[in-house]
Design an enzyme around this catalytic site. Structure first.
Site, short mmCIF file in Angstrom:
data_model
loop_
_atom_site.label_atom_id
_atom_site.label_comp_id
_atom_site.label_asym_id
_atom_site.label_seq_id
_atom_site.Cartn_x
_atom_site.Cartn_y
_atom_site.Cartn_z
N THR A 172 0.83 -1.21 0.00
CA THR A 172 0.00 0.00 0.00
C THR A 172 0.87 1.26 0.00
O THR A 172 1.74 1.41 0.86
CB THR A 172 -0.88 0.02 1.26
OG1 THR A 172 -1.58 -1.21 1.34
CG2 THR A 172 -1.85 1.17 1.23
N GLU A 173 0.61 2.15 -0.96
CA GLU A 173 1.32 3.43 -1.03
C GLU A 173 2.84 3.27 -1.07
O GLU A 173 3.57 4.14 -0.61
CB GLU A 173 0.93 4.33 0.15
CG GLU A 173 -0.57 4.46 0.37
CD GLU A 173 -1.27 5.33 -0.66
OE1 GLU A 173 -0.56 6.09 -1.36
OE2 GLU A 173 -2.49 5.24 -0.79
N LEU A 174 3.29 2.11 -1.57
CA LEU A 174 4.72 1.76 -1.66
C LEU A 174 5.42 1.80 -0.30
O LEU A 174 6.62 2.06 -0.21
CB LEU A 174 5.45 2.68 -2.64
CG LEU A 174 5.01 2.61 -4.11
CD1 LEU A 174 5.96 3.43 -4.99
CD2 LEU A 174 4.97 1.17 -4.61
#
Lengths: 436, 408
Positions: free
Chosen positions: B146-148
């Site tokens: 998620t979101e890197l």
């Protein structure tokens, strides 16, 4: 009588109080002409006649320049265009009226266009409140010219200027009614323009009605008003047509409620700290803070920081039936006000069978014997009281029973009787002074 | 040696909460604003997903296997497609069938579970992989969180799940003098290869494409290819990671973003020595140059490139920890509806709405936020969570009772 709002369209408690007062006065055969900046026409006029200031043209009431000048003389202590110029010393006032004495025809026309005519009041508490206050005074003066009455009664600082103007135009005695002072609203960081207006009203008044001894003391000590002029008449509460709503409570835990504006005056932070203490000892409870205000965000952050947000809820501003629903939900009601001239909401809570804790710094504490009273700053005592009402059914049971009796004994009729006495006193003194 | 250009697009839509009032707690356990979710999804489908998928398919067919891309489609997005816009799922499926598109694994709920609970993290990744297999017929081999979001710990647990490729941000404060255009490895388990986002070149498209105050406006495909060529001169790989909603939604069609993408492959073929590759292909092609040490989590969000967009203030931390405090009870309850809501309440977006960083990245935050203030977002979320906690408790009480009667 000059007010700012009247049910059904109200933003604060002032409208409700005015309604109760006028109904009470009607029972003592006092006819009330109630002036408000913006009436909508659906007000209950059974015991008052309402004048909508937005419908009154200032220019209609005089016929020539001379009369006009006299009028301007009397109302010129307020400057409409630049907001307010508080009346500070007589010399300044004199110079102002001297200038006005030689008002030319063109100036007169100018006045008619700029300050005369009708003005559409919002009747709200918005950005040009000061301008509305000043224009309201002009209208007040015009109304005073056109109507017959014995005494002028003005509620809170928004209407004091109108009361003073009416007194100057008519020569009749002025009673001002202090529901709250600037010190209650803002603590020590007062708005000086409001303070000046309040003081001007108090100085000009023949009698001052304070809603509690607490407020009376503020008037005497902070505004330097002579004690024999200030009379305490405690507020009452009207539960005519009151009905309890059945709330379908979705949560099994007990609920402790704070209901009101989340502002400095109401002491929300003490409620939060007390909640944190109670939750450490007693888990079967939820706290609710109902309302909004400038301290709301700070309160939310504090609750999050204490790590109790799963047990402490914010509802935002509640209206009408939702307020009743909230009382029906509640097991304990707390009003931790730092400074509360009176405080109607504990009475509503008690009327709804909710045991109530109030701060000693509230006017309502003077009339309630059985409510639990604590200092607003004493969060330990507050937590103790909340815990006691939650944990010991005998205590809450007694609190509910006695509270109901006390509340039912508070009648506007009684308060209005005392107000009528204040009126009579003011009129008598005024007559004596006139003879001299 | 051949150099790689690696496109990965994030596809995600949150389950937005309805206005959930205090009085609803314990009375109404319906939390989501289906109208808003459907309306927004349909709008984005029409502006972005459908036209952009058509363009991607066209390019793949036109260049016969030389144009390649990767997607990560969150589980919540797949669920919403299924409910509100099944044609979008079909178009992704067609892309999957070309063999030129890689689908990445992530957490089903686009959650922040990796930061707090490895158990929940692993469970959500499994759920997501199963959903990708079901809808697109492929099993992901590379992972993006998620979101890197990435740290040494998270990378290690991803490696333990059996992945050896992971995508993350080429955060400046981590890389220092090193560049993002190489492959790195996890500091604990060197078998996990890391592909780093080139944020400067990615943001040229995602955020600055239509910025008329930029001296480079208007950005043409040829000009951009020139930048890519210059950037990769002494390096090996350029990773362009961005939200798929960039195309047609954040950058509207009128900015010319679709034309830019249509012309980009040709400009790359003609003006650079880059080859389009999927993350897995690129990781197989290039050797890692060094381990990357990331002791505390990084992400692709905001100037800070850390997790402060979701867990940066006391409101967010409070809500986050209160939610995960319920994990054990939720999981032991084995109630499907409760677990499903638990996952939906974990979506990172709920915490993003409570962010108070209004100043530097305010514009981006505001764009994505259905609430007027972070405080409203917090109150609403906590009200929902309070109701959810009551349900969890009830379910576990029932279970205990059931057990007792069972032993009789």
């Amino acid at each position: 009588m000059f007010g700012w709002e009247f049910p059904p369209h109200i933003a604060g408690g002032l409208g409700t109080a005015c309604y109760g007062i006028t109904k009470g006065l009607a029972k003592h055969d006092v006819d009330v002409l109630f002036v408000m900046p913006s009436a909508s026409g659906d007000e209950d006029q059974t015991s008052v006649r309402i004048i909508n200031a937005s419908d009154v043209a200032v220019t209609e009431s005089w016929t020539d320049v001379k009369e006009m000048n006299e009028f301007v003389d009397k109302v010129s202590f307020l400057k409409v265009s630049s907001g307010l110029v508080p009346y500070i010393d007589p010399r300044e006032y004199d110079s102002m009226s001297v200038r006005n004495e030689r008002m030319s025809r063109t100036e007169y026309e100018d006045f008619k266009i700029n300050y005369g005519g009708k003005y559409k009041f919002s009747g709200k508490y918005g950005a040009n409140l000061m301008e509305e206050v000043a224009r309201y005074a002009l209208v007040g003066a015009a109304i005073a010219r056109e109507n017959e009455f014995d005494v002028i009664h003005a509620h809170d600082w928004l209407t004091y200027a109108a009361g003073i103007a009416a007194k100057r135009v008519s020569g009749k005695p002025l009673v001002i009614h202090v529901h709250a002072t600037e010190f209650d609203r803002s603590g020590e960081n007062i708005n000086l323009r409001v303070y000046d207006l309040e003081k001007m009203g108090m100085m000009a008044a023949d009698k001052i009605i304070a809603v509690s001894n607490l407020t009376r003391n503020i008037i005497i000590n902070r505004y330097g008003i002579s004690p024999d002029k200030v009379i305490t008449v405690h507020n009452a509460v009207d539960f005519h047509g009151f009905r309890q709503v059945n709330a379908n409570r979705g949560v099994p835990e007990k609920i402790v409620t704070f209901l009101g504006r989340i502002t400095f005056q109401k002491g929300p932070e003490y409620f939060i700290e007390a909640a944190g203490k109670v939750l450490k000892k007693y888990s079967d409870v939820r706290f609710v803070m109902a309302g909004n205000g400038d301290l709301m965000n700070r309160s939310i952050r504090r609750v999050a920081k204490l790590g109790i947000s799963d047990r402490f809820h914010f509802t935002g501003f509640l209206r009408g039936d939702d307020v009743k629903k909230m009382f029906a939900y509640s097991d304990v009601y707390v009003m931790p006000s730092v400074s509360e001239p009176f405080g109607i909401s504990p009475l509503e809570a008690m009327r709804s069978n909710v045991p109530t804790i109030i701060s000693k710094q509230s006017g309502v504490a003077e009339v309630l014997k059985f409510a639990i009273k604590v200092d607003f700053w004493d969060i330990d005592a507050m937590a103790d009281a909340i815990y006691g009402l939650l944990a010991y059914p005998a205590l809450s049971g007694m609190s509910v029973r006695c509270g109901m009796e006390e509340v039912n004994a508070l009648k506007w009729e009684k308060a209005a009787f005392k107000m009528k006495e204040v009126y009579l006193q003011a009129i008598n003194e005024w007559k004596i002074n006139r003879k001299n | 040696m051949e150099k790689s250009l690696c496109f990965y697009f994030q596809v995600h839509q949150p389950d937005r909460l309805r206005l959930y009032r205090f009085f609803d707690i314990g009375n109404d356990s319906h939390y989501f604003d289906e109208f808003a979710n459907r309306t927004i999804l349909r709008r984005v489908a029409e502006r972005c997903y459908l036209p952009m998928n058509a363009i991607m398919l066209e390019l793949i067919e036109k260049y016969k296997g030389k144009f390649k891309i990767a997607f990560s489609v969150s589980g919540t997005a797949m669920e919403q497609f299924e409910k509100y816009a099944p044609e979008v799922l079909d178009s992704f499926k067609r892309l999957a069938e070309t063999g030129c598109v890689e689908f990445l694994a992530e957490t089903y709920s686009h959650s922040l579970a990796s930061l707090i609970s490895e158990k929940e993290f692993v469970a959500q990744v499994k759920e997501h992989v199963a959903a990708v297999k079901k809808h697109f017929g492929v099993t992901p081999t590379a992972f993006r969180n998620t979101e890197l979001i990435y740290s040494d710990q998270i990378g290690e647990s991803v490696a333990r799940m059996g992945y050896n490729i992971m995508l993350t941000e080429g955060a400046k404060h981590i890389l220092g003098w090193k560049g993002p255009n190489f492959i790195y490895t996890n500091a604990i388990n060197p078998r996990l290869k890391l592909l780093l986002k080139n944020f400067s070149l990615s943001d040229d498209i995602a955020f600055r494409f239509s910025d008329r105050s930029s001296p480079h406006w208007p950005l043409t495909s040829e000009k951009y290819a020139g930048w890519l060529d210059a950037a990769v001169k002494n390096d090996e790989i350029i990773n362009l990671f961005m939200d798929y909603e960039t195309f047609g939604e954040h950058q509207s069609q009128s900015t010319g973003i679709f034309e830019f993408m249509k012309a980009l492959p040709k400009a790359v073929f003609e003006g650079t020595e880059l080859t389009f590759r999927t993350p897995s292909e690129a990781a197989g092609k290039h050797q890692p140059v060094a381990p990357m040490h990331v002791p505390s989590p990084i992400s692709w969000a905001d100037e800070e490139r850390d997790t402060s967009a979701w867990l940066g203030n006391e409101l967010q931390n409070e809500a986050f920890h209160k939610l995960y405090a319920l994990e054990k009870e939720v999981m032991s309850g084995k109630n499907e509806a409760v677990i499903s809501d638990f996952r939906k309440l974990q979506e990172s977006d709920h915490f993003y709405y409570m962010c108070t960083k209004f100043f530097s990245d305010g514009a981006v935050h505001k764009y994505f936020n259905p609430y007027d203030t972070p405080y409203e977002a917090f109150i609403n979320y906590m009200n929902v969570l309070s109701d959810f906690a009551i349900r969890v408790e009830k379910a576990s009480v029932k279970k205990v009772r059931g057990k007792k009667s069972g032993t009789k």
